[in-house]
Write a protein that holds these residues in place. Structure first.
Motif, mmCIF file in Angstrom:
data_model
loop_
_atom_site.group_PDB
_atom_site.id
_atom_site.type_symbol
_atom_site.label_atom_id
_atom_site.label_comp_id
_atom_site.label_asym_id
_atom_site.label_seq_id
_atom_site.Cartn_x
_atom_site.Cartn_y
_atom_site.Cartn_z
ATOM 1 N N TRP A 202 0.833 -1.212 0.000
ATOM 2 C CA TRP A 202 0.000 0.000 0.000
ATOM 3 C C TRP A 202 0.866 1.260 0.000
ATOM 4 C CZ3 TRP A 202 -4.900 1.128 -0.884
ATOM 5 C CH2 TRP A 202 -5.340 2.398 -0.545
ATOM 6 N N THR A 203 1.913 1.229 0.817
ATOM 7 C CA THR A 203 2.798 2.395 0.900
ATOM 8 C C THR A 203 3.494 2.633 -0.441
ATOM 9 O OG1 THR A 203 3.160 1.880 3.229
ATOM 10 C CG2 THR A 203 4.699 3.423 2.216
ATOM 11 N N ASP A 204 3.945 1.561 -1.066
ATOM 12 C CA ASP A 204 4.565 1.696 -2.387
ATOM 13 C C ASP A 204 3.562 2.264 -3.401
ATOM 14 O OD1 ASP A 204 6.768 0.640 -1.206
ATOM 15 O OD2 ASP A 204 6.680 -1.303 -2.229
ATOM 16 N N ALA A 205 2.298 1.827 -3.271
ATOM 17 C CA ALA A 205 1.267 2.332 -4.191
ATOM 18 C C ALA A 205 1.018 3.817 -3.974
ATOM 19 C CB ALA A 205 -0.026 1.537 -4.004
ATOM 20 N N VAL A 206 1.053 4.252 -2.703
ATOM 21 C CA VAL A 206 0.893 5.684 -2.406
ATOM 22 C C VAL A 206 2.038 6.474 -3.044
ATOM 23 C CG1 VAL A 206 0.925 7.423 -0.556
ATOM 24 C CG2 VAL A 206 -0.432 5.340 -0.293
ATOM 25 N N VAL B 163 10.149 5.347 -1.794
ATOM 26 C CA VAL B 163 10.958 6.561 -1.851
ATOM 27 C C VAL B 163 10.615 7.354 -3.110
ATOM 28 C CG1 VAL B 163 13.295 7.500 -2.003
ATOM 29 C CG2 VAL B 163 12.828 5.535 -0.524
ATOM 30 N N ILE B 164 10.379 8.651 -2.915
ATOM 31 C CA ILE B 164 10.143 9.556 -4.039
ATOM 32 C C ILE B 164 11.333 10.503 -4.119
ATOM 33 C CG2 ILE B 164 8.610 11.276 -5.063
ATOM 34 C CD1 ILE B 164 6.340 10.130 -3.401
ATOM 35 N N ALA B 165 11.913 10.613 -5.299
ATOM 36 C CA ALA B 165 13.108 11.451 -5.471
ATOM 37 C C ALA B 165 12.967 12.261 -6.748
ATOM 38 C CB ALA B 165 14.353 10.580 -5.519
#
Lengths: 169, 192
Positions: A32-36, A57-59
């Motif tokens: 779920w976190t990866d999907a967010v 992680v978003i970069a």
């Protein structure tokens, strides 16, 4: 009201304990976190092509700053609170299910906005990022949950057959 | 309903500003609770708990490890991270604009203070028992099940309690207001 609060706290405690189990973390929370992260990055790419993701992680290819979406920022706990509040309130199941589906969407939409805003705030100013991350967005997400719940309660109340008095709730 | 939401959103920045600058005073009772619990339950771990603004510093009895032969480990805990429910509760209560708002604010503050203390204590224990590493964690003497309990307490005290408690308190205190919102979309005159 008392019965509602007791059932709500019991449901929330159970759901939160389940969320922390290795099974739930591996099969529900992490995906779920990866999907967010993916959904947030996809939205950001519509106006910022430099955004990349790797798991949670978003970069950005043009900035050293990156955000890692962790527990508390993935919207899972807010969702659990909303679901527990809806399930604890006396209402027919179709109303509850509709409330959960629409409510979870409402919470997650705001959560994606939180992630996106924090990503850019962090690139701009770390102090502002910390303020927004630790305090402001936490309060706003819970306010969102409360508003969604009250709106749902009002919608349930419009159906007299589905609406016991609050004192009996 | 819309007016209530708008009032809450308008009051939230003001509540946050007051809360931020008044934190040294607002959070002082929470530090007193932390000190009392640390003194009675963790005296072998925490020697002193000091407050500096919105930060509680735990001076422990634990050695800093082989790299620093002398000195004790200190743990800083950001109390505000467990107290953001205070401005949220204040904004909700003021937005509801009931006649008993002063009473609700006082009761809410009293109820939220232990939540801050719980979060701070769980944060401290998590730091020394888990995240500080084996050299320090081994000095605490916690059994594996106790570390699991500390981890759970920290998660519950940081992810659930600070956010949920103000909302639950507000709903519990404003049952008639919520009932009026539910029925008409605006509060009953009697509740004002």
């Amino acid at each position: 009201m008392r019965r509602f609060l007791v059932v709500f706290v019991a449901l929330l405690a159970f759901a939160f304990a389940f969320e922390l189990t290795p099974f739930a973390q591996a099969h529900l929370v992490t995906p779920w976190t990866d999907a967010v992260a993916s959904a947030s990055a996809a939205l950001m790419r519509t106006f910022d092509a430099t955004v990349t993701t790797d798991g949670n992680v978003i970069a950005s290819s043009t900035s050293p700053f990156a955000v890692s979406i962790e527990a508390g920022c993935n919207g899972v706990e807010a969702t659990l609170v909303l679901v527990a509040a809806i399930l604890a309130f006396p209402a027919p199941w179709p109303h509850r299910l509709r409330g959960i589906v629409v409510g979870v969407v409402a919470v997650q939409v705001l959560n994606v906005l939180r992630v996106i805003s924090l990503f850019y705030l962090g690139r701009y100013d770390r102090d502002v990022f910390e303020w927004a991350h630790l305090y402001v967005w936490q309060a706003l997400i819970m306010l969102d949950v409360l508003i969604v719940w009250v709106v749902w309660v009002r919608l349930v109340a419009r159906n007299p057959a589905a609406s016991p008095p609050l004192a009996a709730a | 309903m819309t007016r209530f939401v708008l009032r809450t959103l308008a009051l939230l920045p003001l509540a946050f500003a007051v809360w931020y600058f008044a934190a040294p005073i607002l959070l002082w009772p929470a530090v007193l609770i932390v000190r009392a619990v640390a003194h009675t339950s963790f005296a072998d771990l925490a020697r002193v708990v000091e407050q500096s603004g919105g930060v509680a510093t735990f001076v422990t009895t634990l050695g800093a490890g082989v790299a620093a032969a002398e000195g004790f480990v200190t743990v800083d805990v950001n109390l505000r991270a467990y107290a953001f429910g205070m401005p949220l509760f204040a904004a909700l209560t003021l937005a509801a604009h009931t006649t008993r708002w002063k009473r609700w604010l006082a009761i809410g503050y009293a109820a939220l203070t232990p939540v801050v203390a719980f979060g701070a204590l769980a944060d401290f224990l998590k730091n020394v028992a888990i995240t500080a590493g084996p050299a320090i964690a081994s000095q605490t003497g916690f059994a594996p099940w106790q570390r699991e309990a500390i981890a759970f307490a920290f998660q519950f005290g940081s992810l659930i309690l600070p956010a949920v408690t103000p909302a639950v308190l507000w709903v519990a205190m404003h049952g008639r207001y919520v009932a009026a919102l539910r029925a008409t979309g605006s509060p009953a005159p009697a509740e004002r």
